[in-house]
Design an enzyme around this catalytic site. Structure first.
Site, PDB file in Angstrom:
ATOM      1  CG  HIS A 213      23.865  36.158  26.166  1.00 26.85           C
ATOM      2  ND1 HIS A 213      24.009  34.816  26.429  1.00 26.85           N
ATOM      3  CD2 HIS A 213      24.671  36.804  27.060  1.00 26.85           C
ATOM      4  CE1 HIS A 213      24.865  34.646  27.429  1.00 26.85           C
ATOM      5  NE2 HIS A 213      25.284  35.839  27.825  1.00 26.85           N
TER       6      HIS A 213
ATOM      7  CG  HIS B  80      28.829  38.555  27.405  1.00 30.12           C
ATOM      8  ND1 HIS B  80      29.622  37.522  27.857  1.00 30.12           N
ATOM      9  CD2 HIS B  80      27.639  38.401  28.042  1.00 30.12           C
ATOM     10  CE1 HIS B  80      28.930  36.787  28.714  1.00 30.12           C
ATOM     11  NE2 HIS B  80      27.719  37.307  28.841  1.00 30.12           N
ATOM     12  CD  GLU B  81      24.545  40.834  28.305  1.00 30.68           C
ATOM     13  OE1 GLU B  81      23.446  40.307  28.015  1.00 30.68           O
ATOM     14  OE2 GLU B  81      25.236  40.445  29.263  1.00 30.68           O
TER      15      GLU B  81
END
Length: 170
Positions: free
Chosen positions: A112, A108-109
């Site tokens: 980003h 997820h990170e």
């Protein structure tokens, strides 16, 4: 009055909302003793190396959530769902689940971070901690479209992983 795109009132409101969200995050970090003055929100206690040139680490607080996950799965969920196995089997399965959980947070990170970098924002690091993960960026998106892409890619990655894990479990 209704907000119009580009209106001064709308810009002030968005700025106020962003500032309030940041203040709330700072409060949570302070409660858990994780806030660091000077802009860096969470420090890595353990470095995991680099992925795609981005420094990745974990804060020691991650071990608390891992312990909670392993204990809850090994003593509650897994024995209820799959009775008759040994406690060692439950603990091993729970540890694997906790590692996959952390890997999904990292994905997820990382999503980003990669989109931020593609949009010209320097990415300092990714740190996993008690309440999730933090991609530490240097700067802000230059356009609303870039800001949207950076914001949405993390949840889309999490959704894709949920679908993949769900299909794998079926």
């Amino acid at each position: 009055p209704p907000l119009r795109a580009g209106s001064l009132h709308g810009k002030r409101r968005r700025s106020r909302i962003r500032r309030t969200a940041c203040q709330s995050a700072d409060l949570i970090l302070e409660i858990y003793g994780l806030h660091v003055e000077g802009g860096e929100a969470v420090r890595a206690s353990i470095s995991l190396g680099r992925i795609a040139g981005i420094q990745v680490g974990i804060n020691a607080s991650v071990f608390l959530i891992v312990a909670i996950l392993v204990a809850g799965l090994a003593t509650g969920q897994l024995p209820a769902a799959f009775p008759g196995r040994s406690i060692v089997a439950y603990v091993i399965a729970a540890v694997i689940a906790a590692v996959l959980f952390l890997a999904s947070l990292l994905a997820h990170e990382l999503a980003h971070s990669l989109v931020a970098r593609r949009n010209g924002i320097e990415v300092e690091s990714i740190v996993l901690w008690l309440l999730g993960g933090v991609a530490q960026l240097r700067g802000e998106a230059k356009t609303p479209g870039a800001d949207f892409r950076i914001a949405i890619v993390g949840p889309l990655t999490s959704f894709a992983l949920a679908v993949i894990f769900g299909l794998g479990a079926a």
